[in-house]
Write a protein that holds these residues in place. Structure first.
Motif, PDB file in Angstrom:
ATOM      1  N   CYS A 132      -1.810   1.792 -17.452  1.00  0.00           N
ATOM      2  CA  CYS A 132      -0.871   2.839 -17.355  1.00  0.00           C
ATOM      3  C   CYS A 132      -1.022   3.835 -18.553  1.00  0.00           C
ATOM      4  O   CYS A 132      -0.880   3.418 -19.895  1.00  0.00           O
ATOM      5  CB  CYS A 132       0.595   2.133 -17.269  1.00  0.00           C
ATOM      6  N   GLN A 153       2.843  11.230 -16.031  1.00  0.00           N
ATOM      7  CA  GLN A 153       2.257  10.333 -15.832  1.00  0.00           C
ATOM      8  C   GLN A 153       0.747  10.206 -15.289  1.00  0.00           C
ATOM      9  O   GLN A 153       0.676  11.007 -14.434  1.00  0.00           O
ATOM     10  CB  GLN A 153       3.230   9.309 -14.568  1.00  0.00           C
ATOM     11  N   THR A 197      -2.300   4.887 -13.137  1.00  0.00           N
ATOM     12  CA  THR A 197      -1.835   3.234 -13.211  1.00  0.00           C
ATOM     13  C   THR A 197      -2.711   2.529 -12.358  1.00  0.00           C
ATOM     14  O   THR A 197      -2.791   3.069 -11.246  1.00  0.00           O
ATOM     15  CB  THR A 197      -0.337   3.272 -12.759  1.00  0.00           C
ATOM     16  N   ALA A 221       1.442  -4.022 -12.051  1.00  0.00           N
ATOM     17  CA  ALA A 221       1.760  -2.219 -12.321  1.00  0.00           C
ATOM     18  C   ALA A 221       3.229  -2.115 -12.451  1.00  0.00           C
ATOM     19  O   ALA A 221       3.363  -1.085 -13.293  1.00  0.00           O
ATOM     20  CB  ALA A 221       1.361  -1.784 -10.874  1.00  0.00           C
ATOM     21  N   VAL A 245       3.143  -2.629 -16.459  1.00  0.00           N
ATOM     22  CA  VAL A 245       2.881  -1.612 -17.382  1.00  0.00           C
ATOM     23  C   VAL A 245       3.864  -0.335 -17.277  1.00  0.00           C
ATOM     24  O   VAL A 245       3.891   0.394 -18.046  1.00  0.00           O
ATOM     25  CB  VAL A 245       1.449  -1.302 -17.169  1.00  0.00           C
ATOM     26  N   LYS A 246       4.199  -0.119 -16.214  1.00  0.00           N
ATOM     27  CA  LYS A 246       5.129   1.269 -15.954  1.00  0.00           C
ATOM     28  C   LYS A 246       6.465   1.095 -16.618  1.00  0.00           C
ATOM     29  O   LYS A 246       6.769   2.092 -17.298  1.00  0.00           O
ATOM     30  CB  LYS A 246       5.466   1.531 -14.686  1.00  0.00           C
ATOM     31  N   THR A 265       4.341  12.492 -11.579  1.00  0.00           N
ATOM     32  CA  THR A 265       3.164  11.872 -11.397  1.00  0.00           C
ATOM     33  C   THR A 265       2.619  12.481 -10.063  1.00  0.00           C
ATOM     34  O   THR A 265       3.475  13.051  -9.205  1.00  0.00           O
ATOM     35  CB  THR A 265       3.642  10.571 -11.310  1.00  0.00           C
ATOM     36  N   MET A 273       1.794   1.837  -4.832  1.00  0.00           N
ATOM     37  CA  MET A 273       2.229   2.516  -5.775  1.00  0.00           C
ATOM     38  C   MET A 273       3.300   3.651  -5.411  1.00  0.00           C
ATOM     39  O   MET A 273       4.420   3.578  -6.089  1.00  0.00           O
ATOM     40  CB  MET A 273       0.975   3.447  -6.272  1.00  0.00           C
TER      41      MET A 273
END
Length: 365
Positions: free
Chosen positions: A263, A277, A280, A292, A295-296, A315, A324
């Motif tokens: 990310c 952002q 990712t 995912a 790491v976010k 993002t 996502m």
């Protein structure tokens, strides 16, 4: 300077803008035009000042070249613009990029429906023919831009959403849980965090694995060269954020030396209340394990600690990237605007323009 030729003796003139040769007056006109067009297309959004815009236009880009065209009316007022970006000759994999041009621009609201758009398209076609380009790609978000591109025969190949999230609504307990699940000992993964800058020696080792994750991201039906990260881009970007003030954040989950999840995000002093952002991604064999989200969560907590002034995360997500989008909805992201990527080839462009009779204000092109 601006090299001009008559587009119409009574109505419009085509001008080519060279940032290194433009006079002070030509720069002043260009900056005023760009400021106006930004206000028309992005009302209410914060805008960089003219000094920053001029620096960006003048700045050498190592991998791409931008050709800029203006249209002036009889009073000398800038009425429309066209920008065409292509891969710089001699750079890696130039042949894969050679057929493509990324195109953006527009027409002032006061000058629409007067043939300026068609005039710019004729210029685009002539330039593509001369440069050997076969496919032009446009990214647009305004309803009238979608309608214009559909009308000229361009095909929408990809849709994306700009999502925004207020930091005030973050669920700290959920973020802590997501981080703990991703870092569970059973996964055997190692966390690596970079805040501010990533050393170039480390970036060099990451270009290939991160490019694989980027290339694996859904882009619908776009015809394109391979998507990848390139070290020269990072050198230019880091020089720019060194100049204006900013940070790059990178969070990795590693299986040995292999990247399982990533990310990355950025912050800069031009928009101090926002975090942007970026990528990712999760390697295919590691999907479905909450990486995912993990790491976010790490990224959001990191940015909030270093920049408490940030109130919004921004993002971009492909509409086809359902996993996502689901994660982002749980975080509190909501759609802000919908973008479309359109493509048109030279033959389709030629066919459209052949149906457009040269009205008096478009004659003599």
């Amino acid at each position: 300077m601006l090299e001009t030729r008559a587009a119409d003796a009574r109505q419009f003139v085509i001008s080519y803008f060279d940032p290194e040769r433009a006079s002070a007056e030509e720069w002043a006109q260009a900056l005023a035009y760009w400021r106006l067009r930004n206000e028309e297309d992005l009302p209410g959004e914060p805008l960089p000042d003219d000094a920053h815009t001029e620096h960006n236009v003048r700045q050498h880009t190592p991998l791409h070249v931008v050709h800029r065209v203006f249209v002036r009316d009889t009073q000398g007022t800038l009425a429309g613009s066209l920008n065409m970006s292509v891969r710089r000759e001699g750079t890696p994999d130039y042949d894969a990029f050679a057929p493509f041009a990324n195109v953006w621009g527009g027409v002032r609201q006061s000058h629409r429906r007067q043939g300026v758009g068609s005039l710019l398209l004729r210029e685009l076609l002539a330039w593509m023919d001369a440069q050997g380009k076969t496919t032009a790609t446009f990214n647009v978000h305004l309803p009238e831009s979608h309608a214009f591109l559909a009308a000229i025969g361009a095909t929408e190949k990809h849709r994306s959403i700009e999502n925004r999230m207020p930091f005030a609504g973050l669920d700290d307990d959920a973020l802590a849980r997501w981080r703990a699940e991703a870092l569970a000992p059973g996964h055997g993964l190692r966390l690596e965090i970079h805040a501010g800058r990533v050393p170039f020696e480390r970036l060099a080792t990451l270009m290939s694995p991160l490019s694989e994750l980027l290339e694996d991201a859904p882009t619908s039906g776009l015809a394109r060269a391979p998507m990848r990260f390139e070290l020269e881009d990072f050198r230019a970007w880091y020089a720019e954020i060194d100049r204006r003030g900013g940070e790059h954040f990178l969070v990795l989950l590693l299986d040995g030396d292999e990247v399982a999840a990533v990310c990355d995000a950025s912050w800069n002093q031009l928009y101090p209340d926002r975090m942007f952002q970026r990528l990712t991604g999760v390697a295919r064999r590691w999907r479905g394990r909450g990486l995912a989200k993990g790491v976010k969560a790490v990224m959001l907590q990191l940015v909030r600690e270093r920049h408490p002034e940030v109130v919004m995360a921004v993002t971009q997500n492909a509409e086809v990237n359902a996993p996502m989008l689901a994660i982002n909805r749980r975080l509190g992201f909501a759609p802000h605007r919908h973008d479309g990527a359109y493509q048109i080839g030279t033959e389709s462009l030629r066919a459209f323009l052949s149906t457009r009779r040269l009205a008096s204000r478009e004659a003599h092109t």
